[in-house]
Design an enzyme around this catalytic site. Structure first.
Site, PDB file in Angstrom:
ATOM      1  N   ARG A 150       1.097  21.725  -9.383  1.00 24.97           N
ATOM      2  CA  ARG A 150      -0.129  22.472  -9.227  1.00 24.97           C
ATOM      3  C   ARG A 150       0.281  23.913  -8.914  1.00 24.97           C
ATOM      4  NH1 ARG A 150      -2.274  19.144  -5.486  1.00 24.97           N
ATOM      5  NH2 ARG A 150      -1.945  20.473  -3.757  1.00 24.97           N
TER       6      ARG A 150
ATOM      7  N   HIS B 102       4.586  30.089  13.304  1.00 18.69           N
ATOM      8  CA  HIS B 102       4.944  30.233  14.756  1.00 18.69           C
ATOM      9  C   HIS B 102       3.599  30.498  15.690  1.00 18.69           C
ATOM     10  CE1 HIS B 102       7.969  31.621  17.721  1.00 18.69           C
ATOM     11  NE2 HIS B 102       8.379  30.496  17.284  1.00 18.69           N
TER      12      HIS B 102
ATOM     13  N   HIS C 189       7.348  43.359  15.019  1.00 15.38           N
ATOM     14  CA  HIS C 189       7.071  42.244  14.407  1.00 15.38           C
ATOM     15  C   HIS C 189       7.818  41.701  13.241  1.00 15.38           C
ATOM     16  CE1 HIS C 189       4.937  38.328  13.834  1.00 15.38           C
ATOM     17  NE2 HIS C 189       3.748  38.764  13.264  1.00 15.38           N
TER      18      HIS C 189
ATOM     19  N   MET D  15      16.309  46.437  17.720  1.00 12.42           N
ATOM     20  CA  MET D  15      15.320  45.223  16.732  1.00 12.42           C
ATOM     21  C   MET D  15      16.246  43.845  16.604  1.00 12.42           C
ATOM     22  SD  MET D  15      12.522  46.761  16.388  1.00 12.42           S
ATOM     23  CE  MET D  15      12.510  48.381  17.453  1.00 12.42           C
TER      24      MET D  15
ATOM     25  N   PHE E  71      16.002  41.747  18.873  1.00 11.81           N
ATOM     26  CA  PHE E  71      16.368  41.035  20.077  1.00 11.81           C
ATOM     27  C   PHE E  71      14.941  40.917  20.854  1.00 11.81           C
ATOM     28  CE2 PHE E  71      20.938  40.397  20.775  1.00 11.81           C
ATOM     29  CZ  PHE E  71      21.510  41.443  19.804  1.00 11.81           C
TER      30      PHE E  71
ATOM     31  N   HIS F 155      11.705  38.324  22.791  1.00 13.58           N
ATOM     32  CA  HIS F 155      10.541  37.586  22.147  1.00 13.58           C
ATOM     33  C   HIS F 155       9.449  37.497  23.235  1.00 13.58           C
ATOM     34  CE1 HIS F 155       8.309  34.373  19.991  1.00 13.58           C
ATOM     35  NE2 HIS F 155       9.070  34.607  19.019  1.00 13.58           N
TER      36      HIS F 155
ATOM     37  N   ARG G  46      14.889  29.048  16.767  1.00 15.13           N
ATOM     38  CA  ARG G  46      15.069  28.703  15.168  1.00 15.13           C
ATOM     39  C   ARG G  46      16.677  29.602  14.974  1.00 15.13           C
ATOM     40  NH1 ARG G  46       9.569  32.349  14.185  1.00 15.13           N
ATOM     41  NH2 ARG G  46      10.557  33.229  15.890  1.00 15.13           N
TER      42      ARG G  46
ATOM     43  N   ASP H  31      14.591  37.338  13.273  1.00 12.88           N
ATOM     44  CA  ASP H  31      14.935  38.368  12.324  1.00 12.88           C
ATOM     45  C   ASP H  31      16.379  38.816  12.457  1.00 12.88           C
ATOM     46  OD1 ASP H  31      11.650  39.287  13.235  1.00 12.88           O
ATOM     47  OD2 ASP H  31      12.355  38.637  11.573  1.00 12.88           O
TER      48      ASP H  31
ATOM     49  N   ARG I 227       5.461  33.021   5.251  1.00 10.14           N
ATOM     50  CA  ARG I 227       4.372  33.109   6.501  1.00 10.14           C
ATOM     51  C   ARG I 227       3.085  32.758   5.729  1.00 10.14           C
ATOM     52  NH1 ARG I 227       4.797  34.231  11.936  1.00 10.14           N
ATOM     53  NH2 ARG I 227       6.823  33.139  11.688  1.00 10.14           N
TER      54      ARG I 227
ATOM     55  N   ARG J 193     -13.848  37.579  20.172  1.00  9.33           N
ATOM     56  CA  ARG J 193     -14.374  39.020  20.743  1.00  9.33           C
ATOM     57  C   ARG J 193     -14.086  39.082  22.129  1.00  9.33           C
ATOM     58  NH1 ARG J 193     -16.217  42.935  23.591  1.00  9.33           N
ATOM     59  NH2 ARG J 193     -17.666  44.406  22.497  1.00  9.33           N
TER      60      ARG J 193
HETATM   61  C1  SDX Z   1       8.856  38.450  15.333  1.00  9.34           C
HETATM   62  O1  SDX Z   1       5.265  36.343  18.379  1.00  9.34           O
HETATM   63  C2  SDX Z   1       6.119  35.563  17.563  1.00  9.34           C
HETATM   64  O2  SDX Z   1       6.469  34.424  17.403  1.00  9.34           O
HETATM   65  C3  SDX Z   1       6.860  36.484  16.577  1.00  9.34           C
HETATM   66  C4  SDX Z   1       7.694  35.984  15.545  1.00  9.34           C
HETATM   67  C5  SDX Z   1       7.208  34.945  14.680  1.00  9.34           C
HETATM   68  O3  SDX Z   1       7.729  34.228  14.309  1.00  9.34           O
HETATM   69  O4  SDX Z   1       6.013  35.185  14.292  1.00  9.34           O
HETATM   70  O5  SDX Z   1       8.884  35.236  16.253  1.00  9.34           O
HETATM   71  C6  SDX Z   1       8.420  37.046  14.524  1.00  9.34           C
HETATM   72  O6  SDX Z   1       8.101  39.296  15.386  1.00  9.34           O
HETATM   73  C7  SDX Z   1      10.087  38.118  16.487  1.00  9.34           C
HETATM   74  C8  SDX Z   1      10.147  39.721  17.066  1.00  9.34           C
HETATM   75  C9  SDX Z   1      10.637  40.866  16.352  1.00  9.34           C
HETATM   76  N1  SDX Z   1      10.493  41.836  16.788  1.00  9.34           N
HETATM   77  C10 SDX Z   1      11.728  42.670  17.441  1.00  9.34           C
HETATM   78  O7  SDX Z   1      12.892  42.043  17.190  1.00  9.34           O
HETATM   79  C11 SDX Z   1      11.378  43.905  17.962  1.00  9.34           C
HETATM   80  C12 SDX Z   1      12.444  44.147  19.347  1.00  9.34           C
HETATM   81  N2  SDX Z   1      11.738  43.197  20.374  1.00  9.34           N
HETATM   82  C13 SDX Z   1      11.011  43.921  21.295  1.00  9.34           C
HETATM   83  O8  SDX Z   1      10.505  44.859  20.723  1.00  9.34           O
HETATM   84  C14 SDX Z   1      10.603  42.778  22.297  1.00  9.34           C
HETATM   85  O9  SDX Z   1      11.448  42.120  22.573  1.00  9.34           O
HETATM   86  C15 SDX Z   1       9.099  41.979  21.771  1.00  9.34           C
HETATM   87  C16 SDX Z   1       7.972  42.896  21.227  1.00  9.34           C
HETATM   88  C17 SDX Z   1       9.665  40.951  20.643  1.00  9.34           C
HETATM   89  C18 SDX Z   1       8.649  41.156  22.962  1.00  9.34           C
HETATM   90  O10 SDX Z   1       8.358  42.109  23.801  1.00  9.34           O
HETATM   91  P1  SDX Z   1       7.631  41.952  25.344  1.00  9.34           P
HETATM   92  O11 SDX Z   1       7.371  40.187  25.401  1.00  9.34           O
HETATM   93  O12 SDX Z   1       6.258  42.610  25.101  1.00  9.34           O
HETATM   94  O13 SDX Z   1       8.432  42.360  26.390  1.00  9.34           O
HETATM   95  P2  SDX Z   1       8.519  43.856  26.563  1.00  9.34           P
HETATM   96  O14 SDX Z   1       8.603  44.622  25.546  1.00  9.34           O
HETATM   97  O15 SDX Z   1       7.506  44.063  27.641  1.00  9.34           O
HETATM   98  O16 SDX Z   1       9.771  43.789  27.242  1.00  9.34           O
HETATM   99  C19 SDX Z   1      10.472  43.193  28.484  1.00  9.34           C
HETATM  100  C20 SDX Z   1      11.622  43.891  29.042  1.00  9.34           C
HETATM  101  C21 SDX Z   1      11.673  45.734  28.911  1.00  9.34           C
HETATM  102  O17 SDX Z   1      12.636  45.972  29.986  1.00  9.34           O
HETATM  103  P3  SDX Z   1      11.931  46.755  31.080  1.00  9.34           P
HETATM  104  O18 SDX Z   1      11.173  48.092  30.704  1.00  9.34           O
HETATM  105  O19 SDX Z   1      11.306  45.640  31.945  1.00  9.34           O
HETATM  106  O20 SDX Z   1      13.262  46.945  31.945  1.00  9.34           O
HETATM  107  O21 SDX Z   1      12.824  43.746  28.079  1.00  9.34           O
HETATM  108  C22 SDX Z   1      13.244  44.886  27.505  1.00  9.34           C
HETATM  109  C23 SDX Z   1      12.155  45.728  27.681  1.00  9.34           C
HETATM  110  O22 SDX Z   1      12.658  47.159  27.662  1.00  9.34           O
HETATM  111  N3  SDX Z   1      13.185  44.483  25.985  1.00  9.34           N
HETATM  112  C24 SDX Z   1      14.088  45.066  25.208  1.00  9.34           C
HETATM  113  C25 SDX Z   1      13.925  44.488  23.935  1.00  9.34           C
HETATM  114  N4  SDX Z   1      13.063  43.624  24.059  1.00  9.34           N
HETATM  115  C26 SDX Z   1      12.434  43.548  25.333  1.00  9.34           C
HETATM  116  N5  SDX Z   1      15.163  45.896  25.316  1.00  9.34           N
HETATM  117  C27 SDX Z   1      15.663  46.357  24.336  1.00  9.34           C
HETATM  118  N6  SDX Z   1      15.820  45.830  23.196  1.00  9.34           N
HETATM  119  C28 SDX Z   1      14.933  44.878  22.697  1.00  9.34           C
HETATM  120  N7  SDX Z   1      14.808  44.325  21.591  1.00  9.34           N
END
Ligand code: SDX
Length: 375
Positions: free
Chosen positions: A69, A186, A221, A256, A258, A260, A269, A311, A336, A355
């Protein structure tokens, strides 16, 4: 009266789902109850797509019928191809993909039929057509003629065939299959929740998927897998990785790949994808990228206690498979689309408009001055 604000909806449970379970406490992820690591070890992506949509792994007859299909729907209309071809060569492939999905909706006379059967059929059509679209766009940017889909090939083999004109060794195909399985679903991540919000207004599935593509494009993301590879190429030498990371952290830059929102102690994963990435490095002589990965991982852990997310290994793995970097997030979409569409169907069954409320912190109510006093 103070109002609890949940910025980014962090930690807020907004609805039930039966599709997947992301458990931060145990660092685990299951699709319809099956651990994703076990699915990646023994299933094809087509089997996992079936599981996400229908709730059970297919038996031989069900898989045969599903493959017939979906594989028969891989071709894309000339009008959609012509619209893609008229896009600027330098537009991001995620913009192309967003446009192409809109075309699929515009071409579908049953676009607004939101019955589960109709949306399942549309989901399977997008599952079949997205790789054809991504591969066509990749070759058009290289100035190469398109390669038609081959219905005799599996999902991943066919994608390599349409991109490069050949199917790589089965070990490479397996690494790609593993990435498709790991990326598929996810729970309420930003792009999936975006799809659910659009669906909750009873809009069509193509609008929901287009919106989800827009959300996934962002570097916080899905766009992170491309950013990871740009970062690694900029560092180039594994011996420079630790200092590079220290500089980024000192400058308070997000690195990027790092961190979650849900997994605070490592993304469940990552070990499976890291193994696939390591296999790709061994097959292609790309060991330096593994060395760089491990330097960056160790330094980020020691500096901020932050673990890699999916990622981080996926980006360099796709690079070693030969895909161009702007294809990485479109490849994420190819996987996805299964999770997104399953959530669209589940949201429609929930039949609840999404909403939320907001807490107003602006000007107090006041009178509009007379025009003579204003102008
Ligand atoms: C995906 O949600 C899902 O399930 C997504 C996903 C999926 O399968 O759909 O898993 C796929 O999107 C994975 C994520 C990919 N994104 C990145 O790799 C972008 C880098 N990551 C960050 O932007 C961050 O970790 C997030 C956005 C993923 C999560 O951020 P949060 O939960 O909002 O946490 P935060 O940004 O408030 O950070 C908390 C602390 C901070 O430090 P302080 O200001 O408190 O001192 O951790 C630090 C942040 O600065 N921090 C990082 C960091 N991630 C968090 N510092 C440096 N590099 C990073 N990547």
């Amino acid at each position: 009266m103070s109002t609890d604000i949940h910025k980014g909806l962090a930690g807020v449970v907004v609805d039930n789902t039966t599709i997947s379970n992301v458990v931060a406490e145990t660092n685990s992820l299951t699709y319809r109850g099956y651990p994703v690591q076990e699915l990646a070890a023994s299933c094809t992506f087509e089997e996992v797509a079936y599981l996400i949509w229908f709730g059970e792994l297919p038996d031989a007859a069900q898989l045969r019928s599903f493959n017939e299909r979906t594989r028969s729907q891989r071709e894309v209309s000339r009008s959609t191809i012509s619209i893609i071809d008229r896009l600027p060569d330098n537009c991001h492939p995620m913009d192309m993909l967003r446009t192409a999905v809109s075309c699929l909706g515009a071409e579908d006379p049953a676009e607004d039929d939101n019955s589960p059967q109709a949306n399942q059929a549309k989901a399977e059509a997008m599952f079949a057509k997205l790789p054809t679209i991504v591969a066509h766009d990749y070759r058009r940017r290289q100035g190469l003629d398109r390669i038609a889909p081959d219905t005799s090939l599996g999902f991943s083999e066919n994608f390599f065939h349409m991109c490069f004109g050949e199917v790589p060794p089965k070990e490479v195909v397996r690494c790609f299959e593993i990435s498709m399985i790991l990326y598929a679903e996810h729970s309420f991540n930003a792009s999936t929740f975006t799809a659910r919000v659009v669906t909750s207004t009873l809009s069509d599935i193509y609008s929901s998927v287009t919106a989800a593509i827009g959300a996934l494009k962002g570097p916080l993301h899905g766009g992170a897998n491309e950013a990871v590879m740009h970062m690694m190429l900029e560092i180039d030498d594994p011996a420079k990785a630790a200092q590079w990371l220290r500089d980024q952290v000192a400058a308070k830059n997000k690195v990027m790949g790092f961190g979650h929102r849900v997994y605070k102690d490592a993304d469940s994963r990552v070990p499976t994808m890291k193994d696939a990435f390591t296999t790709m490095a061994e097959l292609t002589g790309g060991e330096k990228w593994v060395a760089m990965y491990e330097e960056l991982e160790a330094e980020m852990l020691s500096l901020k206690g932050i673990h890699p997310n999916l990622d981080f290994p996926a980006g360099p793995a796709y690079y070693l498979m030969g895909f161009s970097i702007p294809m990485f997030t479109p490849i994420f979409v190819m996987s996805r689309i299964t999770g997104w569409s399953a959530h669209v169907i589940e949201q429609l069954a929930a039949n609840a408009l999404i909403r939320p409320l907001s807490a107003y912190t602006g000007e107090s109510q006041r009178e509009v001055p007379a025009a003579t006093a204003r102008l």
